[in-house]
Motif scaffolding. Structure first.
Motif, mmCIF file in Angstrom:
data_model
loop_
_atom_site.group_PDB
_atom_site.id
_atom_site.type_symbol
_atom_site.label_atom_id
_atom_site.label_comp_id
_atom_site.label_asym_id
_atom_site.label_seq_id
_atom_site.Cartn_x
_atom_site.Cartn_y
_atom_site.Cartn_z
ATOM 1 N N PHE A 449 0.929 -1.264 -0.033
ATOM 2 C CA PHE A 449 0.063 0.092 -0.049
ATOM 3 C C PHE A 449 0.676 1.177 -0.012
ATOM 4 O O PHE A 449 1.912 1.386 0.572
ATOM 5 C CB PHE A 449 -0.909 -0.141 1.137
ATOM 6 N N LEU A 450 0.389 2.177 -0.747
ATOM 7 C CA LEU A 450 1.372 3.444 -0.824
ATOM 8 C C LEU A 450 0.087 4.687 -1.024
ATOM 9 O O LEU A 450 -0.992 4.381 -1.679
ATOM 10 C CB LEU A 450 2.266 3.644 -1.890
ATOM 11 N N ARG A 476 6.126 -0.194 1.943
ATOM 12 C CA ARG A 476 7.588 -0.547 1.575
ATOM 13 C C ARG A 476 8.445 0.347 0.960
ATOM 14 O O ARG A 476 9.495 0.218 0.945
ATOM 15 C CB ARG A 476 7.795 -1.798 0.704
ATOM 16 N N VAL A 477 7.568 1.490 0.647
ATOM 17 C CA VAL A 477 8.487 2.684 -0.342
ATOM 18 C C VAL A 477 8.002 3.874 0.583
ATOM 19 O O VAL A 477 6.868 4.130 0.693
ATOM 20 C CB VAL A 477 8.077 2.592 -1.737
ATOM 21 N N LEU A 506 12.325 -0.156 1.856
ATOM 22 C CA LEU A 506 12.244 -0.931 3.083
ATOM 23 C C LEU A 506 12.494 -2.600 2.707
ATOM 24 O O LEU A 506 11.791 -2.799 1.734
ATOM 25 C CB LEU A 506 10.995 -0.873 3.996
ATOM 26 N N PRO A 507 12.848 -3.286 3.723
ATOM 27 C CA PRO A 507 12.861 -4.834 3.553
ATOM 28 C C PRO A 507 11.544 -5.359 3.295
ATOM 29 O O PRO A 507 10.495 -4.837 3.777
ATOM 30 C CB PRO A 507 13.451 -5.205 4.960
ATOM 31 N N SER A 508 11.260 -6.507 2.517
ATOM 32 C CA SER A 508 10.048 -7.074 2.209
ATOM 33 C C SER A 508 10.306 -8.589 1.891
ATOM 34 O O SER A 508 11.342 -8.880 2.190
ATOM 35 C CB SER A 508 9.620 -6.414 1.172
ATOM 36 N N PRO A 567 14.834 -10.360 9.199
ATOM 37 C CA PRO A 567 13.762 -10.326 8.043
ATOM 38 C C PRO A 567 12.564 -10.552 8.368
ATOM 39 O O PRO A 567 12.116 -10.830 9.509
ATOM 40 C CB PRO A 567 14.486 -11.614 7.488
ATOM 41 N N THR A 568 11.623 -10.220 7.767
ATOM 42 C CA THR A 568 10.278 -10.217 7.877
ATOM 43 C C THR A 568 9.897 -11.811 7.827
ATOM 44 O O THR A 568 10.596 -12.408 7.159
ATOM 45 C CB THR A 568 9.268 -9.531 6.753
#
Length: 823
Positions: A449-450, A476-477, A506-508, A567-568
């Protein structure tokens, strides 16, 4: 003898009674004897309060001998009424005098607007002619009511009702009240095309600007009935047919009818298509001594055997005219003519270059630009005051002004100058809003989502500057950008821009690390010709790689905890990572980050200084939703002018659109790229190409190409120095849905590869080495289907793709959804 005459004008009485039903007009009678006509000096004025008696007497113009006959008295009576100062005028002779009895119109104390919500009082006040402290004129009040209604009609509100009311006040004063019932906007309920056989109605709805009303119409204004827009649509339809070979086309009429039952307009375009022509022959002739016609042939935009294209002929005429002027033939005029062969359906085209009339531009007058500076408009002309007049260059300027998107309407006319060899160019404009404020959001399978908040202005302070500020915050951005563009840098047709940006990835579930990029870039863009542009750029940015700082130890109590990461759960599950370590934080099996990431972390933040260019060839018929044409972009960037990184990166992307049949459009795409280190230095992992669904759909982001398998399982994607890809796609509308829904389907096949990782593979401080898998050119391929939605929120796309060829360590993602605003 006494002659009685009643001065009641039917039209005036009807208008006054329509405004004020309770008001009455007293009959005006005068009696004059031709044998004993009065003189101006014997006029007696009665009933006047504000208007001086001498002012009233001045309207009586005596004839020969200083006498007033019946004709002079009639003229004076008419003139007194036309002043709007008097409600009643009576002229009667009494003895040797002429008695003029007047009843003055009331004085307006206030002008009040009631019921207006969509139009402000200030705008209405400037439009009406009835003003406070002015005299009340019933015809003027009626005219004001019509003017107010016209303001609302221009906004698409044809159900508006304006009723003037007059409230009497002491001392012969009144309050003028306009009671306004605005009504709802009047929409276009249906658009029909009659006579079109070669081009579908579905396609023609793409050509015009008017739209049918639907449930999402509140997000735009294209469905609001605008007679000027409908008339402009006629020309758009005609130009579309001419561009596609129909030289005999006529858009006979654009019929509009209001349907009370549907409370909207029904618009019907009547078209006579004719047949499609191809170019049988094309020739260039010149009657100007010293100007070789063959030297102008390279500027032709169409060739023998191609479909006749009226737009290409226009551009050929323009470019030939400009070239002739550059060679010193300022008055050269290029005139196209064509001879149709109805049997073979061909057109023989001759472009004649002749010496035109010696006419000069005396002045260029610009009207209607209340906000945009004059020089912003004048710089779109290739001719200036004092230059030779050339119609082709004026037409080019008109097209450029329309493409600026600063104005609602642009019309360029000519007027005679001070002498027969002079002409005045008049530019009539109607400005429109050029600012945008948007709050948008979206979702994509790669970025989650952004949301974005942005403010932009295409014509900053009327100077033609483009400015935009945007803030993006997503799952994530995250990041921001500030941009400003000057389209005419230093007075030349060169666009100069500066961008300041920050982007945080961001990590994903696709990558285990975080990158933060902050910097700026400057660029220069200019057109080499109508369909060929070049952009030069320089970028300076700082890139930092990090892992989750919360991790302090792992299963083996790693000493350098800064090299570990958290990590996720999705990434851990996808990469075989143990999440049972101390503190609930996860580690790789040996407690450390992937080796290429450790190397990036150890090096610290990196500065990149790069110059580059983009060469773009564009013949698309529509940049947003193309159906025909070619777009090719070649990009090259060289890093190493300072900074910590040195490389040469090249990429090419070509897309070809072609209408296969009816409304089905075929799309062929090819792309390739290569990056190499310069100066004997190697490449960082982050300088490699990372590919996924942007190359072959059906694969996850960074899902293809070389990967780190040091621990026996596929870990982070490392990227490659070379890639290629190709795809074929068919796009077709959903004919069972209304055109305004903006939905169409697609079926496609993709193929491509990413290979040859050349980044670091050894960590000297620990003696470790990375095991790289899939470093050869492994072919990936997929087939799939998608839905494309040109939504009011921006283009959205849903894809379902099935990989049919893949590498053993690739990551797949059969469903992909993307949309919203990105930067």
């Amino acid at each position: 003898m006494r002659l009685g005459l009643t001065m009641l004008r039917g039209g005036l009485v009807a208008a006054l009674l329509a405004i004020l039903p309770a008001a009455s007009l007293t009959a005006v009678t005068f009696v004059a004897s031709p044998a004993n006509a009065q003189s101006a000096s014997s006029i007696v004025v009665e009933g006047n309060r504000r208007v001086e008696a001498d002012t009233i007497r001045s309207y009586f113009k005596p004839g020969p001998g200083g006498r007033l006959d019946s004709g002079s008295i009639n003229d004076a009576l008419r003139a007194l009424y036309e002043t709007g100062l008097f409600q009643d005028v009576r002229i009667n002779p009494q003895g040797g005098r002429l008695v003029v009895t007047v009843v003055e119109n009331p004085v307006i104390s206030r002008v009040i607007f009631e019921g207006n919500k969509k139009v402000k009082d200030e705008q209405l006040s400037t439009e009406v002619q009835s003003k406070p402290r002015g005299s009340l004129s019933r015809p003027m009040v009626q005219s004001d009511a019509q003017r107010i209604a016209e303001i609302y009609r221009r906004q698409g509100r044809y159900d508006v009702s304006v009723v003037p009311q007059i409230i009497e006040q002491p001392n012969n004063r009144v309050d003028l009240i306009f009671e306004i019932s605005e009504g709802a906007k009047t929409a276009v309920k249906s658009i029909e095309f009659v006579g079109n056989k070669a081009v579908s109605s579905y396609r023609l709805r793409d050509v015009i600007k008017t739209r049918e009303s639907n449930i999402l119409s509140f997000l735009g204004s294209g469905d609001i009935y605008d007679p000027d827009r409908v008339e402009a649509d006629r020309d758009l339809i005609r130009r579309y047919y001419l561009k596609n070979g129909y030289a005999d086309v006529q858009v006979v009429a654009a019929l509009t009818e209001y349907d009370p039952a549907r409370k909207g307009f029904l618009v019907t375009f009547k078209i006579e298509e004719g047949q499609q022509y191809r170019v049988g022959s094309i020739d260039v002739q010149s009657s100007i001594r010293g100007l070789d016609p063959n030297s102008l042939r390279p500027f032709l935009r169409l060739g023998v055997g191609s479909v006749y294209n009226g737009e290409a002929i226009e551009k050929s005429v323009e470019e030939m005219t400009v070239e002739a002027a550059r060679r010193g033939y300022a008055f050269a005029s290029v005139r196209p003519r064509g001879e149709r062969n109805f049997q073979d359906a061909t057109v023989s085209i001759v472009l004649s270059v002749d010496e035109g009339p010696r006419i000069y531009v005396e002045r260029i007058n610009v009207r209607g630009n209340t906000r945009t500076k004059d020089y912003v408009i004048r710089r779109e002309f290739d001719i200036a005051e004092g230059d030779a007049y050339n119609r082709a260059l004026v037409d080019r300027a008109e097209r450029r002004l329309k493409n600026l998107d600063y104005f609602k309407t642009v019309k360029i006319l000519t007027e005679p100058g001070s002498s027969p060899d002079r002409v005045i160019i008049v530019v009539d404009l109607e400005e429109k809003s050029t600012g945008d404020f948007s709050v948008s959001g979206g979702y994509s399978t790669s970025d989650g989502f952004l949301g974005e908040v942005s403010i932009a202005e295409r014509n900053l302070l009327g100077t033609g500057l483009y400015a935009k500020a945007a803030v993006q915050y997503g799952q994530r951005v995250r990041g921001y950008s500030l941009s400003i563009v000057e389209p005419f840098l230093l007075g030349y047709r060169v666009a100069g821009g500066i961008d300041i940006f920050q982007r945080q990835q961001l990590p994903s579930s696709y990558i285990s690390y975080e990158t933060k990029t902050t910097g700026f870039s400057g660029r220069l863009g200019f057109a080499l010709r109508e369909d060929l542009t070049m952009q030069l750029r320089y970028s300076l940015y700082r890139q930092e790689v990090s892992v989750d700082p919360l991790l302090r130890n792992c299963n083996n109590n790693l000493a350098n905890t800064s090299l570990a990461f958290n990590p996720t759960p999705a990434f851990a599950a996808a990469n075989g990572i143990d999440l049972s370590g101390s503190n609930g934080l996860g580690c790789y099996a040996d407690g450390e980050a992937s080796l290429p990431i450790k190397i990036e972390l150890a090096g610290g933040p990196v500065w990149t200084s790069a110059v580059g260019y983009t060469l773009a060839y564009n013949t698309l018929d529509n940049n947003k939703d193309p159906t025909n044409g070619l777009l090719v972009e070649l990009r090259q960037d060289i890093a190493g002018l300072g900074g910590d990184v040195k490389y040469l990166r090249s990429a090419i992307d070509a897309r070809f659109y072609y209408p296969v049949f009816s409304d089905v459009v075929g799309v062929l795409r090819g792309q390739a790229g290569h990056v190499t280190g310069l100066g004997g230095g190697g490449l960082r992992m982050l300088d490699h190409f990372q590919m996924g669904p942007n190359l072959v759909r059906g694969f996850a982001p960074v899902g293809i190409g070389p990967r780190d398998i040091t621990l026996g399982t596929a870990q982070d994607a490392l990227g490659g120095t070379m890639y290629w890809g190709a795809s074929a796609e068919l796009q077709m509308p959903f004919w069972f849905l209304p055109k305004e829904a903006g939905l169409k389907g697609a079926i496609y096949a993709d193929v491509g590869s990413l290979w040859d990782y050349k980044g670091p593979t050894d960590f000297v401080s620990t003696g470790e080495s990375v095991n790289v898998a899939q470093n050869g050119m492994t072919i990936r391929a997929s087939v799939g289907a998608g839905i494309i939605w040109q939504s009011p929120f921006g283009p959205l796309r849903f894809d379902y793709a099935i990989p049919v060829a893949k590498g053993p360590n690739d990551r797949t993602q059969v469903f992909r959804f993307g949309g919203g605003t990105t930067f």
